[in-house]
Motif scaffolding. Structure first.
Motif, PDB file in Angstrom:
ATOM      1  N   THR A  75       9.732   1.718   0.884  1.00 20.51           N
ATOM      2  CA  THR A  75      10.549   2.714   0.194  1.00 20.51           C
ATOM      3  C   THR A  75       9.679   3.807  -0.398  1.00 20.51           C
ATOM      4  OG1 THR A  75      12.081   0.939  -0.395  1.00 20.51           O
ATOM      5  CG2 THR A  75      12.332   3.039  -1.540  1.00 20.51           C
ATOM      6  N   ASP A  76      10.063   5.044  -0.166  1.00 20.04           N
ATOM      7  CA  ASP A  76       9.394   6.190  -0.785  1.00 20.04           C
ATOM      8  C   ASP A  76       9.880   6.293  -2.235  1.00 20.04           C
ATOM      9  OD1 ASP A  76       8.377   8.608  -1.644  1.00 20.04           O
ATOM     10  OD2 ASP A  76       8.957   9.717   0.148  1.00 20.04           O
ATOM     11  N   VAL A  77       8.950   6.122  -3.182  1.00 23.71           N
ATOM     12  CA  VAL A  77       9.314   6.158  -4.602  1.00 23.71           C
ATOM     13  C   VAL A  77       8.659   7.342  -5.311  1.00 23.71           C
ATOM     14  CG1 VAL A  77       9.760   3.682  -4.766  1.00 23.71           C
ATOM     15  CG2 VAL A  77       7.431   4.534  -5.125  1.00 23.71           C
ATOM     16  N   SER A  78       8.339   8.391  -4.555  1.00 24.63           N
ATOM     17  CA  SER A  78       7.667   9.557  -5.129  1.00 24.63           C
ATOM     18  C   SER A  78       8.455  10.182  -6.270  1.00 24.63           C
ATOM     19  CB  SER A  78       7.410  10.613  -4.037  1.00 24.63           C
ATOM     20  OG  SER A  78       6.605  10.097  -3.012  1.00 24.63           O
ATOM     21  N   ASP A  79       9.794  10.156  -6.169  1.00 24.75           N
ATOM     22  CA  ASP A  79      10.618  10.780  -7.201  1.00 24.75           C
ATOM     23  C   ASP A  79      10.530  10.056  -8.539  1.00 24.75           C
ATOM     24  OD1 ASP A  79      11.425  12.689  -5.418  1.00 24.75           O
ATOM     25  OD2 ASP A  79      13.328  11.716  -4.932  1.00 24.75           O
ATOM     26  N   SER A  80      10.095   8.793  -8.536  1.00 22.94           N
ATOM     27  CA  SER A  80      10.015   8.031  -9.784  1.00 22.94           C
ATOM     28  C   SER A  80       8.600   8.007 -10.368  1.00 22.94           C
ATOM     29  CB  SER A  80      10.492   6.594  -9.550  1.00 22.94           C
ATOM     30  OG  SER A  80       9.637   5.922  -8.633  1.00 22.94           O
ATOM     31  N   ILE A  81       7.649   8.697  -9.699  1.00 23.74           N
ATOM     32  CA  ILE A  81       6.251   8.723 -10.151  1.00 23.74           C
ATOM     33  C   ILE A  81       5.876  10.156 -10.537  1.00 23.74           C
ATOM     34  CG2 ILE A  81       3.862   8.227  -9.542  1.00 23.74           C
ATOM     35  CD1 ILE A  81       5.623   5.753  -9.665  1.00 23.74           C
ATOM     36  N   LYS A  82       5.169  10.307 -11.644  1.00 31.66           N
ATOM     37  CA  LYS A  82       4.737  11.628 -12.090  1.00 31.66           C
ATOM     38  C   LYS A  82       3.767  12.254 -11.095  1.00 31.66           C
ATOM     39  CE  LYS A  82       5.294  10.507 -16.992  1.00 31.66           C
ATOM     40  NZ  LYS A  82       4.604  10.260 -18.281  1.00 31.66           N
ATOM     41  N   ASN A  83       3.898  13.577 -10.909  1.00 29.90           N
ATOM     42  CA  ASN A  83       3.091  14.275  -9.907  1.00 29.90           C
ATOM     43  C   ASN A  83       1.645  14.492 -10.332  1.00 29.90           C
ATOM     44  OD1 ASN A  83       5.223  14.603  -8.073  1.00 29.90           O
ATOM     45  ND2 ASN A  83       5.970  16.406  -9.161  1.00 29.90           N
ATOM     46  N   PHE A  84       1.358  14.358 -11.631  1.00 32.42           N
ATOM     47  CA  PHE A  84       0.013  14.673 -12.126  1.00 32.42           C
ATOM     48  C   PHE A  84      -0.503  13.542 -13.005  1.00 32.42           C
ATOM     49  CE2 PHE A  84      -2.715  16.403 -15.525  1.00 32.42           C
ATOM     50  CZ  PHE A  84      -3.727  16.964 -14.754  1.00 32.42           C
ATOM     51  N   ASN A  85      -1.805  13.291 -12.905  1.00 33.92           N
ATOM     52  CA  ASN A  85      -2.449  12.336 -13.783  1.00 33.92           C
ATOM     53  C   ASN A  85      -3.802  12.879 -14.212  1.00 33.92           C
ATOM     54  OD1 ASN A  85      -3.416   9.787 -15.018  1.00 33.92           O
ATOM     55  ND2 ASN A  85      -1.663   8.905 -13.925  1.00 33.92           N
ATOM     56  N   PHE A  86      -4.273  12.372 -15.326  1.00 35.54           N
ATOM     57  CA  PHE A  86      -5.557  12.804 -15.878  1.00 35.54           C
ATOM     58  C   PHE A  86      -6.273  11.572 -16.403  1.00 35.54           C
ATOM     59  CE2 PHE A  86      -8.084  14.061 -19.598  1.00 35.54           C
ATOM     60  CZ  PHE A  86      -8.912  15.028 -19.035  1.00 35.54           C
ATOM     61  N   GLY A  87      -7.574  11.468 -16.120  1.00 37.04           N
ATOM     62  CA  GLY A  87      -8.280  10.268 -16.532  1.00 37.04           C
ATOM     63  C   GLY A  87      -9.778  10.471 -16.633  1.00 37.04           C
ATOM     64  N   GLY A  88     -10.498   9.358 -16.738  1.00 37.82           N
ATOM     65  CA  GLY A  88     -11.947   9.393 -16.880  1.00 37.82           C
ATOM     66  C   GLY A  88     -12.639   8.550 -15.826  1.00 37.82           C
ATOM     67  N   ILE A  89     -13.886   8.899 -15.538  1.00 36.44           N
ATOM     68  CA  ILE A  89     -14.706   8.206 -14.550  1.00 36.44           C
ATOM     69  C   ILE A  89     -16.078   7.941 -15.148  1.00 36.44           C
ATOM     70  CG2 ILE A  89     -15.932   8.453 -12.341  1.00 36.44           C
ATOM     71  CD1 ILE A  89     -13.597  10.051 -11.295  1.00 36.44           C
ATOM     72  N   ALA A  90     -16.639   6.774 -14.866  1.00 39.48           N
ATOM     73  CA  ALA A  90     -18.024   6.458 -15.217  1.00 39.48           C
ATOM     74  C   ALA A  90     -18.606   5.618 -14.087  1.00 39.48           C
ATOM     75  CB  ALA A  90     -18.111   5.717 -16.540  1.00 39.48           C
ATOM     76  N   GLY A  91     -19.841   5.924 -13.677  1.00 41.55           N
ATOM     77  CA  GLY A  91     -20.434   5.194 -12.570  1.00 41.55           C
ATOM     78  C   GLY A  91     -21.947   5.124 -12.655  1.00 41.55           C
ATOM     79  N   ILE A  92     -22.520   4.211 -11.873  1.00 36.05           N
ATOM     80  CA  ILE A  92     -23.964   4.091 -11.729  1.00 36.05           C
ATOM     81  C   ILE A  92     -24.283   3.921 -10.251  1.00 36.05           C
ATOM     82  CG2 ILE A  92     -24.375   3.121 -14.020  1.00 36.05           C
ATOM     83  CD1 ILE A  92     -24.485   0.355 -12.716  1.00 36.05           C
TER      84      ILE A  92
ATOM     85  N   LYS B 298      -4.168   4.123  -4.996  1.00 36.83           N
ATOM     86  CA  LYS B 298      -4.178   3.253  -6.161  1.00 36.83           C
ATOM     87  C   LYS B 298      -2.847   2.520  -6.261  1.00 36.83           C
ATOM     88  CE  LYS B 298      -7.601   5.978  -8.594  1.00 36.83           C
ATOM     89  NZ  LYS B 298      -8.008   6.680  -9.833  1.00 36.83           N
ATOM     90  N   GLY B 299      -2.789   1.572  -7.186  1.00 44.76           N
ATOM     91  CA  GLY B 299      -1.567   0.800  -7.347  1.00 44.76           C
ATOM     92  C   GLY B 299      -1.864  -0.646  -7.664  1.00 44.76           C
ATOM     93  N   GLY B 300      -0.966  -1.536  -7.278  1.00 43.69           N
ATOM     94  CA  GLY B 300      -1.123  -2.960  -7.535  1.00 43.69           C
ATOM     95  C   GLY B 300      -0.104  -3.744  -6.733  1.00 43.69           C
ATOM     96  N   GLU B 301      -0.242  -5.071  -6.733  1.00 47.92           N
ATOM     97  CA  GLU B 301       0.712  -5.909  -6.020  1.00 47.92           C
ATOM     98  C   GLU B 301       1.075  -7.131  -6.857  1.00 47.92           C
ATOM     99  OE1 GLU B 301      -0.776  -7.291  -2.322  1.00 47.92           O
ATOM    100  OE2 GLU B 301      -2.559  -8.247  -3.177  1.00 47.92           O
ATOM    101  N   ARG B 302       2.281  -7.626  -6.606  1.00 46.92           N
ATOM    102  CA  ARG B 302       2.784  -8.789  -7.331  1.00 46.92           C
ATOM    103  C   ARG B 302       3.525  -9.683  -6.344  1.00 46.92           C
ATOM    104  NH1 ARG B 302       6.465  -7.801 -12.610  1.00 46.92           N
ATOM    105  NH2 ARG B 302       7.711  -6.676 -11.078  1.00 46.92           N
TER     106      ARG B 302
ATOM    107  N   PHE C 265      -3.576  14.477  -8.354  1.00 44.19           N
ATOM    108  CA  PHE C 265      -2.322  15.062  -7.884  1.00 44.19           C
ATOM    109  C   PHE C 265      -1.688  14.115  -6.860  1.00 44.19           C
ATOM    110  CE2 PHE C 265      -5.225  18.376  -9.193  1.00 44.19           C
ATOM    111  CZ  PHE C 265      -4.443  19.163 -10.023  1.00 44.19           C
ATOM    112  N   LEU C 266      -0.496  13.647  -7.157  1.00 40.93           N
ATOM    113  CA  LEU C 266       0.194  12.681  -6.298  1.00 40.93           C
ATOM    114  C   LEU C 266       0.594  13.330  -4.973  1.00 40.93           C
ATOM    115  CD1 LEU C 266       1.416   9.721  -6.411  1.00 40.93           C
ATOM    116  CD2 LEU C 266       3.594  10.855  -6.922  1.00 40.93           C
ATOM    117  N   VAL C 267       0.259  12.682  -3.860  1.00 47.52           N
ATOM    118  CA  VAL C 267       0.655  13.178  -2.538  1.00 47.52           C
ATOM    119  C   VAL C 267       1.548  12.179  -1.802  1.00 47.52           C
ATOM    120  CG1 VAL C 267      -1.340  14.680  -2.270  1.00 47.52           C
ATOM    121  CG2 VAL C 267      -1.498  12.297  -1.503  1.00 47.52           C
ATOM    122  N   GLY C 268       1.737  10.988  -2.371  1.00 43.93           N
ATOM    123  CA  GLY C 268       2.612  10.004  -1.753  1.00 43.93           C
ATOM    124  C   GLY C 268       2.706   8.759  -2.614  1.00 43.93           C
ATOM    125  N   ALA C 269       3.872   8.110  -2.602  1.00 45.07           N
ATOM    126  CA  ALA C 269       4.065   6.878  -3.367  1.00 45.07           C
ATOM    127  C   ALA C 269       5.034   5.988  -2.589  1.00 45.07           C
ATOM    128  CB  ALA C 269       4.619   7.187  -4.762  1.00 45.07           C
TER     129      ALA C 269
END
Length: 255
Positions: A189-206, A81-85, A151-155
């Protein structure tokens, strides 16, 4: 009488076989394209204008059916996941430490700008737990909804391009071409130290399921995901939340 008894016994066995496969346990695998997003509802200049890019997601799942309608699906997925600018964007002053001449002293609050490509790639192992609702016989339609833990494994922050540096100095204004030469932004650049190791969210699909045999199914699904927790450790540089739209193909096997 013997014939009737045998016929009834055969029908009973067939009914038991049908019943055994009526609400089976399924295991499967899936994978597909993902369009991740990185969004921030605040006015923080460091997290604005990030766009989606094409990524991927793959994983395994297990499903237990409580009835023809309702089942529980647990997954183990790897996703990026992520984004670009692109274009002109602000740069934290610390990122250019050592590249500015020693005779340039910038006051506190100065924002530096440059034109380059900036892509954030956040790798997660996600575990969704979904309630699944299924309708139909040969062709089946389904919807699912539920939470996930990530669970973050790389950034990694991937930047490219060359640009001169401009500065927005408090009390002075905007100064273009702060340096005599352009600066290279070609880096990974490895930016893992600046990103939280855990996230929680929701999913919906069809999606839709096609029965191939008494044990096999293929499926196509479109789902959306959204993370409830800001990803940055330091909120000075924003409170971005991750999300994605995922298009996946899968195969399920009935045990």
């Amino acid at each position: 009488m013997l014939f009737c008894i045998a016929l009834n016994a055969q029908e009973s066995v067939e009914e038991e076989v049908v019943e055994a496969y009526k609400n089976p346990i399924k295991i499967g695998l899936k994978g597909g394209l993902s369009l991740p997003s990185l969004s921030d509802n605040s006015d923080n200049i460091y997290t604005q204008d990030f766009k989606s890019y094409v990524s991927f997601e793959t994983g395994l799942f297990a499903e237990y059916g409580f009835s023809d309608l309702l089942s529980l699906q647990v997954e183990l997925n790897y996703t990026v996941k992520g984004g670009e600018r692109t274009g002109s964007q602000p740069i934290p002053a610390a990122q250019l430490e050592g590249q500015l001449p020693p005779d340039i002293a910038l006051p506190s609050g100065t924002v530096l700008y440059a034109e380059f490509n900036n892509k954030s790639a956040l790798e997660y192992i996600e575990i969704p737990i979904l309630a699944k609702f299924t309708f139909g016989e040969d062709w089946k339609f389904f919807g699912n909804i539920g939470p996930y833990a990530g669970f973050l494994v790389g950034a990694t922050q991937k930047t490219s391009g060359t640009s001169n540096i401009s500065a927005d100095i408090p009390g002075v204004g905007f100064l273009p071409n702060l340096l005599p030469d352009e600066v290279s932004f070609n880096a990974e650049t490895d930016v893992s130290d600046s990103i939280k190791n855990f996230n929680f969210g929701g999913i919906a699909g069809i999606g839709v399921i096609k029965t191939v045999s008494s044990h096999s199914e293929i499926l196509f699904e479109v789902r959306g995901t959204y993370g409830f927790i800001p990803v940055q450790e330091d909120e000075t540089f924003g409170e971005s939340r991750i999300g994605s739209v995922v298009f996946s193909l899968g195969y399920a096997y009935k045990l």
